[in-house]
Scaffold this active site. Structure first.
Site, PDB file in Angstrom:
ATOM      1  CB  SER A 183      -3.932  -0.792  -9.306  1.00 41.12           C
ATOM      2  OG  SER A 183      -3.048   0.257  -9.661  1.00 41.12           O
ATOM      3  CG  HIS A 211      -4.460  -4.861  -7.606  1.00 36.98           C
ATOM      4  ND1 HIS A 211      -4.991  -4.455  -6.398  1.00 36.98           N
ATOM      5  CD2 HIS A 211      -3.463  -3.992  -7.873  1.00 36.98           C
ATOM      6  CE1 HIS A 211      -4.360  -3.381  -5.973  1.00 36.98           C
ATOM      7  NE2 HIS A 211      -3.416  -3.073  -6.844  1.00 36.98           N
ATOM      8  CE  LYS A 242      -1.698  -4.518  -4.027  1.00 38.53           C
ATOM      9  NZ  LYS A 242      -0.562  -4.524  -4.951  1.00 38.53           N
TER      10      LYS A 242
END
Ligand SMILES: *Cc1c(COP(=O)(O)O)cnc(C)c1O
Length: 396
Positions: A183, A211, A242
């Protein structure tokens, strides 16, 4: 004599003195590309809102309808009376989306990672973990009695050494654990090589795709799709917090028997409240949108490419890649100071980005992490690059 509270106040002062104190800016708007805080308005380039679904009207409508139809809360863990058909549908949809037999829903991916290892790996086993893995993987692994090994970030030579060590030590189950995307760098784990090595050593692979899920890979199925290793990854964890709507919830996806055992034994699943119905319904809608349309992924890709090319043209130093996490580097001794001043100057220009420095990233590798979203317009992306240029002129 020092009281407990005096000591805590001292600790806080130490944090402030080290420049590490985090104050929270309060938003006065929904999460979006354009936000307002109590002190300013800004273009937001630091959310994990990759597909722009955090304030999507269809998701909001699905959640609002579920609020009326299914109630506000569950007031129970799953196995007592906290499972609605809605929860089962969401788990089936997650499994289908990431291409696994089954999936189990947790309150967060932090909980999923906290609850998966202890159940599956014991003292005769070995867990081999990338040094840049997310804090929740590190904590989850620490809860086990398995032997623990760490390899240098994405370093396949080092992974081979650790696999050899684990086998030499006589480990029974061996698992390689990695983030799909790191990340701070926006870099991808080399999953094809990891799977090759794991197979050579009879090890399993677990990937945390937080992610990536929803937008990485042609159909958004994540880093296994991107790397063309689909079924060769044994276990996937990920978040709904997310790209997939950004509310909350995490999962472990994999073989049915593994998921069944986690339902029996995983402590954050057994001893924590079920996810709220409105969140389940909204997340189901997010998964539906992500599986039926490529529009969001295409917009995200366009924005990422445009931003990276504008910034390169303007002479900024970017970590190379294709992920919407774009690290703009400020190397050297005063990099941390320059990155922080840049971020401040950019907020004055109406663009919200965050600077990261030691200890979050290595010394001398300070950066501003920009996160693109499908919600950004082309003008937004151009405004962000222009703000970098303007801030550089101010900061020098
Ligand atoms: C964000 C993130 C998590 C935590 O997810 P939550 O659902 O917010 O708890 C776990 N792992 C990785 C790699 C992440 O990026």
């Amino acid at each position: 004599m020092f009281t407990f509270e005096d000591e805590i106040t001292d600790t806080l002062q130490d944090i402030r003195d080290a420049g590490l104190y985090k104050s929270e800016r309060q938003l006065t708007t929904p999460q979006s590309a354009h936000i307002a805080t109590t002190t300013t308005t800004a273009l937001n380039f630091c959310a994990n809102n990759y597909l722009g679904l955090a304030d999507n009207p269809d998701i909001e409508a699905a959640a609002a309808e579920a609020l009326r139809e299914w109630g506000f809360g569950m007031a129970s863990v799953r196995f007592i009376c906290g499972t609605q058909t809605l929860h089962a549908r969401l788990e089936a949809k997650i499994a289908e989306f990431v291409g696994r037999e089954d999936a189990i829903l947790f309150s967060s991916c932090f909980d999923a990672n906290g609850g998966v290892f202890e159940v599956l790996f014991g003292e005769n086993d070995a867990i081999i973990s990338d040094e840049l893995n997310h804090a929740s993987l590190i904590d989850g692994i620490r809860l086990t009695r398995a032997r623990r090994y760490r390899y240098r970030n994405a370093d396949m030579g080092d992974l081979r050494v650790r696999l050899t060590d684990a086998r030499t030590a006589g480990a029974q189950r061996v698992v390689v654990v990695t983030d799909g995307v790191f990340s701070m760098d926006g870099s991808y784990a080399p999953l094809r090589q990891i799977c090759d090595l794991a197979e050579e050593f009879g090890a399993m692979v677990l990937v945390d795709d937080s992610h990536a899920v929803g937008f990485v890979g042609d159909h958004g199925r994540g880093t296994p799709e991107l790397s063309g290793v689909g079924d060769r990854v044994d276990l996937l964890t990920g978040t709904l917090g997310k790209a997939l709507g950004g509310a909350s919830g995490g999962y472990v996806a994999g073989p049915k028997a593994v998921v069944d055992l986690l339902r029996q034994r995983s402590r954050p699943y057994l001893f924590s409240n079920a996810v709220a119905p409105a969140v389940c319904a909204g997340s189901l809608k997010a998964l539906e949108l992500a599986s039926t349309s490529d529009e969001g992924r295409a917009a995200l890709r366009r924005n990422t490419e445009l931003f990276r090319s504008l910034m390169t043209e303007a002479g900024f130093d970017l970590l190379p890649g294709t992920h919407p996490i774009t690290a703009v580097m400020f190397p050297g001794d005063d990099g941390a100071r320059r990155a922080a001043q840049m971020a401040e100057a950019m907020l004055a220009e109406g663009v919200y980005v965050i600077a990261f420095s030691f200890p979050v990233v290595p010394t001398g590798k300070a950066r501003i992490r920009v996160q693109l979203s499908a919600a950004h317009s082309e003008d937004d992306v151009r405004a962000c690059a222009a703000a970098f240029v303007a801030a550089r002129a101010t900061v020098g």
